[in-house]
Design a protein around this motif. Sequence first.
Motif, PDB file in Angstrom:
ATOM      1  N   VAL A 262       1.014  -1.254   0.130  1.00 53.94           N
ATOM      2  CA  VAL A 262       0.064  -0.032  -0.065  1.00 53.94           C
ATOM      3  C   VAL A 262       0.969   1.078  -0.084  1.00 53.94           C
ATOM      4  O   VAL A 262       0.782   2.075  -0.852  1.00 53.94           O
ATOM      5  N   PRO A 263       1.791   1.425   0.935  1.00 50.20           N
ATOM      6  CA  PRO A 263       2.564   2.664   0.967  1.00 50.20           C
ATOM      7  C   PRO A 263       3.508   2.639  -0.291  1.00 50.20           C
ATOM      8  O   PRO A 263       3.756   3.814  -0.806  1.00 50.20           O
ATOM      9  N   LEU A 264       3.845   1.572  -0.440  1.00 45.67           N
ATOM     10  CA  LEU A 264       4.823   1.541  -1.813  1.00 45.67           C
ATOM     11  C   LEU A 264       3.995   2.041  -3.121  1.00 45.67           C
ATOM     12  O   LEU A 264       4.590   2.713  -4.037  1.00 45.67           O
ATOM     13  N   THR A 265       2.921   1.677  -3.400  1.00 46.88           N
ATOM     14  CA  THR A 265       2.214   2.198  -4.470  1.00 46.88           C
ATOM     15  C   THR A 265       1.675   3.612  -4.285  1.00 46.88           C
ATOM     16  O   THR A 265       1.678   4.244  -5.236  1.00 46.88           O
ATOM     17  N   LEU A 266       1.047   4.167  -3.047  1.00 44.82           N
ATOM     18  CA  LEU A 266       0.876   5.617  -3.031  1.00 44.82           C
ATOM     19  C   LEU A 266       1.933   6.449  -3.244  1.00 44.82           C
ATOM     20  O   LEU A 266       1.818   7.461  -3.571  1.00 44.82           O
ATOM     21  N   LEU A 267       3.186   5.801  -2.902  1.00 44.97           N
ATOM     22  CA  LEU A 267       4.254   6.736  -2.906  1.00 44.97           C
ATOM     23  C   LEU A 267       5.502   6.578  -3.853  1.00 44.97           C
ATOM     24  O   LEU A 267       6.411   6.892  -4.149  1.00 44.97           O
ATOM     25  N   PHE A 268       4.672   5.675  -4.939  1.00 51.14           N
ATOM     26  CA  PHE A 268       5.873   5.235  -5.861  1.00 51.14           C
ATOM     27  C   PHE A 268       6.391   6.198  -6.722  1.00 51.14           C
ATOM     28  O   PHE A 268       7.585   6.268  -6.917  1.00 51.14           O
ATOM     29  N   VAL A 269       5.682   7.343  -7.300  1.00 53.91           N
ATOM     30  CA  VAL A 269       6.082   8.108  -8.191  1.00 53.91           C
ATOM     31  C   VAL A 269       7.478   8.918  -7.572  1.00 53.91           C
ATOM     32  O   VAL A 269       8.630   9.156  -8.040  1.00 53.91           O
ATOM     33  N   PRO A 270       7.121   9.587  -6.456  1.00 50.35           N
ATOM     34  CA  PRO A 270       8.074  10.634  -5.565  1.00 50.35           C
ATOM     35  C   PRO A 270       9.446   9.695  -5.404  1.00 50.35           C
ATOM     36  O   PRO A 270      10.538  10.122  -5.578  1.00 50.35           O
ATOM     37  N   THR A 271       9.190   8.399  -5.037  1.00 55.26           N
ATOM     38  CA  THR A 271      10.238   7.801  -4.540  1.00 55.26           C
ATOM     39  C   THR A 271      10.943   7.328  -5.575  1.00 55.26           C
ATOM     40  O   THR A 271      12.351   7.141  -5.653  1.00 55.26           O
ATOM     41  N   ALA A 272      10.352   6.618  -6.491  1.00 59.34           N
ATOM     42  CA  ALA A 272      11.226   6.373  -7.919  1.00 59.34           C
ATOM     43  C   ALA A 272      11.933   7.342  -8.477  1.00 59.34           C
ATOM     44  O   ALA A 272      12.972   7.032  -9.198  1.00 59.34           O
ATOM     45  N   ASP A 273      11.179   8.456  -8.439  1.00 57.53           N
ATOM     46  CA  ASP A 273      12.128   9.807  -9.066  1.00 57.53           C
ATOM     47  C   ASP A 273      13.536   9.908  -8.339  1.00 57.53           C
ATOM     48  O   ASP A 273      14.324  10.196  -8.864  1.00 57.53           O
ATOM     49  N   THR A 335       6.417  -8.904  -5.080  1.00 54.86           N
ATOM     50  CA  THR A 335       7.618  -8.523  -5.630  1.00 54.86           C
ATOM     51  C   THR A 335       7.348  -8.478  -7.289  1.00 54.86           C
ATOM     52  O   THR A 335       8.037  -7.530  -7.531  1.00 54.86           O
ATOM     53  N   LEU A 336       6.635  -9.216  -7.943  1.00 55.26           N
ATOM     54  CA  LEU A 336       6.387  -9.032  -9.437  1.00 55.26           C
ATOM     55  C   LEU A 336       5.954  -7.791  -9.651  1.00 55.26           C
ATOM     56  O   LEU A 336       6.027  -6.995 -10.410  1.00 55.26           O
ATOM     57  N   ILE A 337       4.993  -7.510  -8.778  1.00 51.24           N
ATOM     58  CA  ILE A 337       4.120  -6.008  -8.794  1.00 51.24           C
ATOM     59  C   ILE A 337       5.191  -4.850  -8.715  1.00 51.24           C
ATOM     60  O   ILE A 337       5.088  -3.789  -9.460  1.00 51.24           O
ATOM     61  N   VAL A 338       5.889  -4.957  -7.733  1.00 52.00           N
ATOM     62  CA  VAL A 338       7.109  -3.981  -7.711  1.00 52.00           C
ATOM     63  C   VAL A 338       7.964  -3.920  -8.735  1.00 52.00           C
ATOM     64  O   VAL A 338       8.347  -2.740  -9.374  1.00 52.00           O
ATOM     65  N   LEU A 339       8.304  -5.128  -9.325  1.00 50.22           N
ATOM     66  CA  LEU A 339       9.014  -5.174 -10.584  1.00 50.22           C
ATOM     67  C   LEU A 339       8.484  -4.704 -11.769  1.00 50.22           C
ATOM     68  O   LEU A 339       9.119  -3.824 -12.570  1.00 50.22           O
ATOM     69  N   ILE A 340       7.156  -4.857 -11.867  1.00 49.08           N
ATOM     70  CA  ILE A 340       6.524  -4.287 -13.120  1.00 49.08           C
ATOM     71  C   ILE A 340       6.254  -2.882 -12.883  1.00 49.08           C
ATOM     72  O   ILE A 340       6.535  -2.127 -13.850  1.00 49.08           O
ATOM     73  N   ASP A 341       5.838  -2.395 -11.764  1.00 43.00           N
ATOM     74  CA  ASP A 341       5.902  -0.815 -11.738  1.00 43.00           C
ATOM     75  C   ASP A 341       7.354  -0.096 -11.964  1.00 43.00           C
ATOM     76  O   ASP A 341       7.332   0.852 -12.707  1.00 43.00           O
ATOM     77  N   ALA A 342       8.446  -0.944 -11.581  1.00 41.36           N
ATOM     78  CA  ALA A 342       9.891  -0.392 -11.873  1.00 41.36           C
ATOM     79  C   ALA A 342      10.064  -0.488 -13.492  1.00 41.36           C
ATOM     80  O   ALA A 342      10.603   0.673 -14.160  1.00 41.36           O
ATOM     81  N   VAL A 343       9.624  -1.316 -14.144  1.00 39.39           N
ATOM     82  CA  VAL A 343       9.553  -1.509 -15.580  1.00 39.39           C
ATOM     83  C   VAL A 343       8.766  -0.468 -16.255  1.00 39.39           C
ATOM     84  O   VAL A 343       9.385   0.358 -17.178  1.00 39.39           O
ATOM     85  N   ILE A 344       7.604  -0.238 -15.907  1.00 43.32           N
ATOM     86  CA  ILE A 344       6.768   0.711 -16.438  1.00 43.32           C
ATOM     87  C   ILE A 344       7.528   2.253 -16.234  1.00 43.32           C
ATOM     88  O   ILE A 344       7.350   2.972 -17.105  1.00 43.32           O
ATOM     89  N   TYR A 345       7.766   2.486 -15.122  1.00 41.16           N
ATOM     90  CA  TYR A 345       8.588   3.850 -14.886  1.00 41.16           C
ATOM     91  C   TYR A 345       9.694   3.878 -15.615  1.00 41.16           C
ATOM     92  O   TYR A 345       9.842   5.038 -16.187  1.00 41.16           O
ATOM     93  N   THR A 346      10.686   2.739 -15.625  1.00 40.62           N
ATOM     94  CA  THR A 346      11.642   3.305 -16.628  1.00 40.62           C
ATOM     95  C   THR A 346      11.422   3.545 -18.028  1.00 40.62           C
ATOM     96  O   THR A 346      11.826   4.169 -18.772  1.00 40.62           O
ATOM     97  N   LEU A 347      10.391   2.555 -18.685  1.00 41.16           N
ATOM     98  CA  LEU A 347       9.858   2.892 -19.917  1.00 41.16           C
ATOM     99  C   LEU A 347       9.464   4.193 -20.291  1.00 41.16           C
ATOM    100  O   LEU A 347       9.479   4.698 -21.229  1.00 41.16           O
ATOM    101  N   VAL A 348       8.684   4.911 -19.192  1.00 37.45           N
ATOM    102  CA  VAL A 348       7.946   6.269 -19.248  1.00 37.45           C
ATOM    103  C   VAL A 348       9.444   7.030 -19.374  1.00 37.45           C
ATOM    104  O   VAL A 348       9.171   7.949 -20.162  1.00 37.45           O
ATOM    105  N   ASN A 349      10.103   7.015 -18.487  1.00 40.36           N
ATOM    106  CA  ASN A 349      11.380   7.787 -18.537  1.00 40.36           C
ATOM    107  C   ASN A 349      12.287   7.724 -19.703  1.00 40.36           C
ATOM    108  O   ASN A 349      12.721   8.573 -20.305  1.00 40.36           O
ATOM    109  N   LEU A 350      12.517   6.570 -20.327  1.00 40.36           N
ATOM    110  CA  LEU A 350      12.753   6.331 -21.719  1.00 40.36           C
ATOM    111  C   LEU A 350      12.244   6.853 -22.987  1.00 40.36           C
ATOM    112  O   LEU A 350      12.943   7.818 -23.444  1.00 40.36           O
TER     113      LEU A 350
END
Length: 358
Positions: A262-273, A335-350
Amino acid sequence: MPIHLLGAFLLSLVCGLVFTPAILDYCKKKNIYDIPNERKVHHLAIPRLGGISFLPSMLMAFIIVLLFAPVTDQYTLPVNIWSAVFFIGLFVIYCTGIIDDLAGLNARTKFMVQIATACLLPFAGLYVNNLYGLFGIYEIPNYIGIPLTIFIIVFIDNAINLIDGIDGLAASLSLLALLGFLAYFIYYDVFIHTYSILAAGMIGALMAFCYFNLLGNPERNTKIFMGDSGSLSLGFTLGFFAVKCASENTVIWPHRPEALLVPLTLLFVPTADVVRVTFYRLRHHKSLFDADKNHIHHKLMRMGLTQHQTLAAILALALSFIIINGLIYGIVSPTLIVLIDAVIYTLVNLFINYRTPL
Protein backbone atom coordinates in the motif's frame (compact mmCIF):
# COMPACT_ATOMS: atom_id res chain seq x y z
CA MET A 1 -17.31 8.52 13.13
CA PRO A 2 -17.27 10.10 9.62
CA ILE A 3 -18.35 13.38 11.23
CA HIS A 4 -14.99 13.47 13.04
CA LEU A 5 -13.13 13.15 9.77
CA LEU A 6 -15.28 15.77 8.08
CA GLY A 7 -14.83 18.05 11.08
CA ALA A 8 -11.03 17.64 11.03
CA PHE A 9 -10.93 18.31 7.29
CA LEU A 10 -13.13 21.42 7.46
CA LEU A 11 -11.41 22.86 10.53
CA SER A 12 -7.98 22.44 8.98
CA LEU A 13 -9.21 23.82 5.64
CA VAL A 14 -10.61 26.94 7.31
CA CYS A 15 -7.42 27.40 9.33
CA GLY A 16 -5.35 27.18 6.17
CA LEU A 17 -7.56 29.67 4.35
CA VAL A 18 -7.24 32.08 7.29
CA PHE A 19 -3.52 31.59 7.99
CA THR A 20 -2.24 31.77 4.40
CA PRO A 21 -3.30 35.39 3.63
CA ALA A 22 -1.63 36.44 6.90
CA ILE A 23 1.54 34.59 5.84
CA LEU A 24 1.41 36.31 2.44
CA ASP A 25 1.18 39.72 4.09
CA TYR A 26 4.08 38.85 6.39
CA CYS A 27 6.23 37.72 3.47
CA LYS A 28 5.47 40.96 1.62
CA LYS A 29 6.25 43.07 4.68
CA LYS A 30 9.53 41.26 5.41
CA ASN A 31 10.42 40.79 1.72
CA ILE A 32 10.62 36.98 2.03
CA TYR A 33 10.46 35.59 -1.50
CA ASP A 34 11.70 32.65 -3.51
CA ILE A 35 13.88 34.39 -6.07
CA PRO A 36 14.04 32.89 -9.59
CA ASN A 37 17.35 31.45 -10.80
CA GLU A 38 18.60 29.09 -13.50
CA ARG A 39 17.48 25.99 -11.52
CA LYS A 40 13.91 27.14 -10.87
CA VAL A 41 10.99 27.18 -13.26
CA HIS A 42 9.16 30.29 -12.01
CA HIS A 43 10.06 33.73 -13.32
CA LEU A 44 8.63 35.98 -10.61
CA ALA A 45 9.50 36.33 -6.93
CA ILE A 46 6.97 34.27 -4.93
CA PRO A 47 6.51 34.03 -1.12
CA ARG A 48 7.79 30.67 0.11
CA LEU A 49 6.35 30.16 3.58
CA GLY A 50 3.03 28.49 2.69
CA GLY A 51 3.98 25.32 4.57
CA ILE A 52 4.00 27.19 7.86
CA SER A 53 0.21 26.77 7.94
CA PHE A 54 0.32 22.94 7.67
CA LEU A 55 1.23 21.90 11.21
CA PRO A 56 -0.90 24.50 13.09
CA SER A 57 -3.93 23.74 10.89
CA MET A 58 -3.64 19.98 11.31
CA LEU A 59 -2.87 20.24 15.03
CA MET A 60 -5.77 22.57 15.78
CA ALA A 61 -8.18 20.32 13.91
CA PHE A 62 -6.84 17.22 15.67
CA ILE A 63 -7.05 18.75 19.16
CA ILE A 64 -10.57 20.12 18.66
CA VAL A 65 -11.86 16.81 17.32
CA LEU A 66 -10.05 15.00 20.13
CA LEU A 67 -11.78 17.18 22.73
CA PHE A 68 -15.26 16.78 21.29
CA ALA A 69 -15.06 13.12 20.21
CA PRO A 70 -15.97 11.64 23.64
CA VAL A 71 -19.00 13.93 23.78
CA THR A 72 -20.31 13.14 20.32
CA ASP A 73 -19.46 9.46 20.09
CA GLN A 74 -19.43 6.40 22.29
CA TYR A 75 -15.75 5.89 21.48
CA THR A 76 -12.71 7.82 22.59
CA LEU A 77 -9.69 8.63 20.48
CA PRO A 78 -6.57 7.38 22.24
CA VAL A 79 -3.24 9.13 21.71
CA ASN A 80 -0.45 6.62 22.37
CA ILE A 81 3.31 7.01 22.60
CA TRP A 82 3.68 6.65 18.83
CA SER A 83 1.38 9.62 18.24
CA ALA A 84 3.26 11.72 20.82
CA VAL A 85 6.64 10.86 19.30
CA PHE A 86 5.28 11.60 15.83
CA PHE A 87 4.25 15.10 16.90
CA ILE A 88 7.65 15.72 18.51
CA GLY A 89 9.48 14.63 15.37
CA LEU A 90 7.10 16.59 13.14
CA PHE A 91 7.63 19.74 15.22
CA VAL A 92 11.42 19.42 14.93
CA ILE A 93 11.22 18.86 11.17
CA TYR A 94 8.75 21.73 10.84
CA CYS A 95 11.05 24.14 12.71
CA THR A 96 14.02 22.98 10.64
CA GLY A 97 12.07 23.78 7.48
CA ILE A 98 11.14 27.24 8.74
CA ILE A 99 14.79 28.00 9.57
CA ASP A 100 15.80 26.83 6.10
CA ASP A 101 13.12 28.97 4.45
CA LEU A 102 14.10 32.06 6.43
CA ALA A 103 17.87 31.78 6.82
CA GLY A 104 18.95 28.79 4.74
CA LEU A 105 20.46 25.47 5.84
CA ASN A 106 22.80 23.27 3.89
CA ALA A 107 21.54 19.90 2.67
CA ARG A 108 23.77 17.91 5.04
CA THR A 109 22.39 19.70 8.11
CA LYS A 110 18.81 18.99 7.05
CA PHE A 111 19.77 15.38 6.33
CA MET A 112 21.15 14.92 9.86
CA VAL A 113 17.97 16.39 11.38
CA GLN A 114 15.90 14.01 9.26
CA ILE A 115 17.88 11.04 10.53
CA ALA A 116 17.58 12.21 14.15
CA THR A 117 13.80 12.63 13.95
CA ALA A 118 13.39 9.35 12.08
CA CYS A 119 15.17 7.57 14.95
CA LEU A 120 12.42 8.62 17.38
CA LEU A 121 9.81 6.21 16.05
CA PRO A 122 11.84 2.96 16.28
CA PHE A 123 12.98 3.85 19.78
CA ALA A 124 9.32 4.32 20.70
CA GLY A 125 8.67 0.79 19.45
CA LEU A 126 7.28 1.53 15.98
CA TYR A 127 9.25 0.00 13.14
CA VAL A 128 8.82 -2.22 10.08
CA ASN A 129 9.01 -5.86 11.19
CA ASN A 130 7.65 -7.71 8.18
CA LEU A 131 8.19 -7.47 4.41
CA TYR A 132 5.10 -9.60 3.68
CA GLY A 133 6.82 -11.78 1.07
CA LEU A 134 8.57 -9.00 -0.85
CA PHE A 135 11.60 -10.68 -2.48
CA GLY A 136 10.64 -13.80 -0.51
CA ILE A 137 11.17 -12.11 2.89
CA TYR A 138 8.57 -12.13 5.64
CA GLU A 139 9.32 -11.39 9.32
CA ILE A 140 12.55 -9.47 9.94
CA PRO A 141 14.45 -8.97 13.22
CA ASN A 142 14.58 -5.55 14.88
CA TYR A 143 18.28 -5.05 14.06
CA ILE A 144 17.19 -4.98 10.42
CA GLY A 145 13.75 -3.43 10.88
CA ILE A 146 14.95 -0.42 12.91
CA PRO A 147 17.55 0.89 10.41
CA LEU A 148 15.14 0.05 7.57
CA THR A 149 12.47 2.18 9.25
CA ILE A 150 14.86 5.11 9.66
CA PHE A 151 15.84 4.79 6.01
CA ILE A 152 12.18 4.70 4.88
CA ILE A 153 11.23 7.85 6.78
CA VAL A 154 14.29 9.82 5.63
CA PHE A 155 13.85 8.54 2.08
CA ILE A 156 10.17 9.56 1.85
CA ASP A 157 10.89 12.91 3.51
CA ASN A 158 13.53 13.68 0.90
CA ALA A 159 11.36 12.38 -1.94
CA ILE A 160 8.57 14.87 -1.17
CA ASN A 161 11.08 17.67 -0.60
CA LEU A 162 12.88 17.03 -3.91
CA ILE A 163 9.78 16.68 -6.08
CA ASP A 164 8.49 20.07 -4.90
CA GLY A 165 9.67 21.78 -8.07
CA ILE A 166 6.53 23.06 -9.83
CA ASP A 167 3.16 24.41 -8.74
CA GLY A 168 1.03 21.87 -6.91
CA LEU A 169 3.18 18.80 -7.59
CA ALA A 170 4.36 17.85 -4.09
CA ALA A 171 1.00 18.91 -2.66
CA SER A 172 -1.04 16.91 -5.19
CA LEU A 173 1.04 13.74 -4.89
CA SER A 174 0.84 14.07 -1.10
CA LEU A 175 -2.92 14.57 -1.27
CA LEU A 176 -3.25 11.42 -3.36
CA ALA A 177 -1.17 9.44 -0.85
CA LEU A 178 -2.99 10.89 2.16
CA LEU A 179 -6.36 10.00 0.66
CA GLY A 180 -5.10 6.45 0.14
CA PHE A 181 -3.85 6.17 3.72
CA LEU A 182 -7.10 7.71 4.99
CA ALA A 183 -9.18 5.10 3.15
CA TYR A 184 -6.91 2.32 4.41
CA PHE A 185 -7.08 3.47 8.04
CA ILE A 186 -10.87 3.84 7.85
CA TYR A 187 -11.20 0.35 6.40
CA TYR A 188 -9.27 -1.21 9.29
CA ASP A 189 -10.65 1.16 11.95
CA VAL A 190 -7.14 1.75 13.32
CA PHE A 191 -7.13 3.21 16.85
CA ILE A 192 -10.72 4.36 16.36
CA HIS A 193 -9.59 6.62 13.53
CA THR A 194 -6.90 8.57 15.39
CA TYR A 195 -4.61 8.39 12.37
CA SER A 196 -7.52 8.96 10.01
CA ILE A 197 -8.18 12.28 11.74
CA LEU A 198 -4.52 13.27 11.37
CA ALA A 199 -4.71 12.43 7.67
CA ALA A 200 -8.00 14.32 7.22
CA GLY A 201 -6.49 17.34 8.96
CA MET A 202 -3.44 17.38 6.70
CA ILE A 203 -5.69 16.98 3.64
CA GLY A 204 -7.62 20.09 4.69
CA ALA A 205 -4.41 22.09 5.14
CA LEU A 206 -3.14 20.95 1.74
CA MET A 207 -6.41 21.82 0.00
CA ALA A 208 -6.19 25.36 1.37
CA PHE A 209 -2.57 25.64 0.21
CA CYS A 210 -3.42 24.37 -3.28
CA TYR A 211 -6.02 27.11 -3.65
CA PHE A 212 -3.36 29.79 -3.25
CA ASN A 213 -0.54 27.88 -4.93
CA LEU A 214 -2.40 26.86 -8.09
CA LEU A 215 -4.94 29.69 -8.43
CA GLY A 216 -3.11 32.58 -6.81
CA ASN A 217 -1.83 35.60 -8.72
CA PRO A 218 1.70 36.81 -7.91
CA GLU A 219 0.83 40.37 -8.92
CA ARG A 220 -2.01 40.43 -6.40
CA ASN A 221 0.10 38.77 -3.70
CA THR A 222 -2.17 35.72 -3.56
CA LYS A 223 0.28 33.06 -4.78
CA ILE A 224 2.59 31.17 -2.43
CA PHE A 225 5.01 28.22 -2.37
CA MET A 226 5.08 25.72 0.49
CA GLY A 227 8.84 25.90 1.09
CA ASP A 228 10.80 23.37 3.11
CA SER A 229 8.60 23.93 6.15
CA GLY A 230 5.80 22.38 4.13
CA SER A 231 7.57 19.74 2.06
CA LEU A 232 9.61 18.38 4.98
CA SER A 233 6.52 18.28 7.22
CA LEU A 234 4.55 16.48 4.52
CA GLY A 235 7.33 13.99 3.91
CA PHE A 236 7.73 13.18 7.59
CA THR A 237 3.96 12.71 7.97
CA LEU A 238 3.79 10.40 4.96
CA GLY A 239 6.83 8.49 6.19
CA PHE A 240 5.14 7.98 9.55
CA PHE A 241 1.95 6.74 7.88
CA ALA A 242 3.96 4.42 5.64
CA VAL A 243 5.73 2.83 8.61
CA LYS A 244 2.50 2.68 10.61
CA CYS A 245 0.79 0.96 7.69
CA ALA A 246 3.64 -1.52 7.11
CA SER A 247 4.20 -2.40 10.77
CA GLU A 248 2.84 -5.82 11.71
CA ASN A 249 0.89 -5.63 14.98
CA THR A 250 -2.04 -8.02 15.31
CA VAL A 251 -3.16 -6.28 18.52
CA ILE A 252 -4.11 -3.23 16.44
CA TRP A 253 -5.21 -4.81 13.19
CA PRO A 254 -5.21 -8.26 11.54
CA HIS A 255 -2.45 -9.69 9.41
CA ARG A 256 -2.52 -7.83 6.10
CA PRO A 257 -0.51 -9.28 3.22
CA GLU A 258 -0.91 -5.98 1.33
CA ALA A 259 0.45 -3.85 4.19
CA LEU A 260 3.81 -3.00 2.60
CA LEU A 261 2.47 -2.78 -0.94
CA VAL A 262 0.00 0.00 0.00
CA PRO A 263 2.61 2.67 0.91
CA LEU A 264 4.88 1.48 -1.91
CA THR A 265 2.05 2.08 -4.37
CA LEU A 266 0.81 5.37 -2.93
CA LEU A 267 4.31 6.88 -2.88
CA PHE A 268 5.82 5.14 -5.88
CA VAL A 269 6.24 8.15 -8.19
CA PRO A 270 8.10 10.51 -5.81
CA THR A 271 10.26 7.71 -4.38
CA ALA A 272 11.06 6.22 -7.80
CA ASP A 273 12.09 9.66 -9.00
CA VAL A 274 14.59 9.95 -6.13
CA VAL A 275 16.03 6.52 -6.96
CA ARG A 276 16.43 7.45 -10.63
CA VAL A 277 18.03 10.83 -9.85
CA THR A 278 20.37 9.23 -7.30
CA PHE A 279 21.61 6.68 -9.86
CA TYR A 280 22.00 9.47 -12.40
CA ARG A 281 24.15 11.54 -10.03
CA LEU A 282 26.26 8.55 -9.04
CA ARG A 283 26.80 7.59 -12.67
CA HIS A 284 27.90 11.14 -13.53
CA HIS A 285 29.99 11.52 -10.36
CA LYS A 286 27.85 14.35 -8.99
CA SER A 287 27.18 15.09 -5.32
CA LEU A 288 23.97 13.56 -4.00
CA PHE A 289 23.26 16.79 -2.11
CA ASP A 290 23.59 19.19 -5.06
CA ALA A 291 20.36 20.32 -6.68
CA ASP A 292 19.84 19.90 -10.42
CA LYS A 293 17.10 19.93 -13.05
CA ASN A 294 16.93 16.22 -13.77
CA HIS A 295 13.71 15.36 -11.93
CA ILE A 296 10.76 14.04 -13.88
CA HIS A 297 8.92 17.38 -13.84
CA HIS A 298 11.97 19.17 -15.25
CA LYS A 299 12.25 16.61 -18.05
CA LEU A 300 8.56 16.88 -18.95
CA MET A 301 8.81 20.66 -19.13
CA ARG A 302 11.87 20.40 -21.38
CA MET A 303 9.72 18.17 -23.56
CA GLY A 304 7.42 21.18 -24.06
CA LEU A 305 4.72 20.72 -21.43
CA THR A 306 3.49 23.63 -19.30
CA GLN A 307 3.57 23.45 -15.51
CA HIS A 308 -0.09 22.48 -15.31
CA GLN A 309 0.26 19.91 -18.09
CA THR A 310 3.28 18.45 -16.31
CA LEU A 311 1.32 18.31 -13.06
CA ALA A 312 -1.56 16.52 -14.79
CA ALA A 313 0.80 14.04 -16.49
CA ILE A 314 2.58 13.09 -13.27
CA LEU A 315 -0.68 12.77 -11.36
CA ALA A 316 -2.02 10.54 -14.13
CA LEU A 317 1.12 8.42 -13.84
CA ALA A 318 0.70 8.12 -10.06
CA LEU A 319 -2.96 7.15 -10.45
CA SER A 320 -1.99 4.59 -13.08
CA PHE A 321 0.26 2.76 -10.63
CA ILE A 322 -2.53 2.70 -8.04
CA ILE A 323 -5.01 1.30 -10.56
CA ILE A 324 -2.59 -1.23 -12.06
CA ASN A 325 -1.42 -2.50 -8.68
CA GLY A 326 -5.00 -2.74 -7.45
CA LEU A 327 -6.01 -4.77 -10.49
CA ILE A 328 -3.13 -7.26 -10.41
CA TYR A 329 -2.87 -7.63 -6.62
CA GLY A 330 -3.74 -11.20 -5.69
CA ILE A 331 -2.94 -12.39 -9.20
CA VAL A 332 0.83 -11.96 -9.05
CA SER A 333 3.24 -11.74 -6.13
CA PRO A 334 4.14 -8.42 -4.42
CA THR A 335 7.68 -8.77 -5.75
CA LEU A 336 6.44 -9.06 -9.32
CA ILE A 337 4.13 -6.07 -8.81
CA VAL A 338 7.07 -3.91 -7.69
CA LEU A 339 9.16 -5.12 -10.61
CA ILE A 340 6.32 -4.36 -13.05
CA ASP A 341 6.05 -0.85 -11.59
CA ALA A 342 9.80 -0.35 -11.96
CA VAL A 343 9.70 -1.48 -15.60
CA ILE A 344 6.77 0.82 -16.40
CA TYR A 345 8.48 3.78 -14.74
CA THR A 346 11.71 3.05 -16.61
CA LEU A 347 9.89 2.85 -19.94
CA VAL A 348 8.09 6.13 -19.25
CA ASN A 349 11.40 7.84 -18.50
CA LEU A 350 13.02 6.36 -21.60
CA PHE A 351 10.15 7.73 -23.66
CA ILE A 352 10.56 11.16 -22.04
CA ASN A 353 14.30 11.06 -22.73
CA TYR A 354 13.62 10.17 -26.37
CA ARG A 355 11.18 13.09 -26.74
CA THR A 356 13.32 15.59 -24.82
CA PRO A 357 15.66 17.77 -26.87
CA LEU A 358 19.31 17.65 -25.85
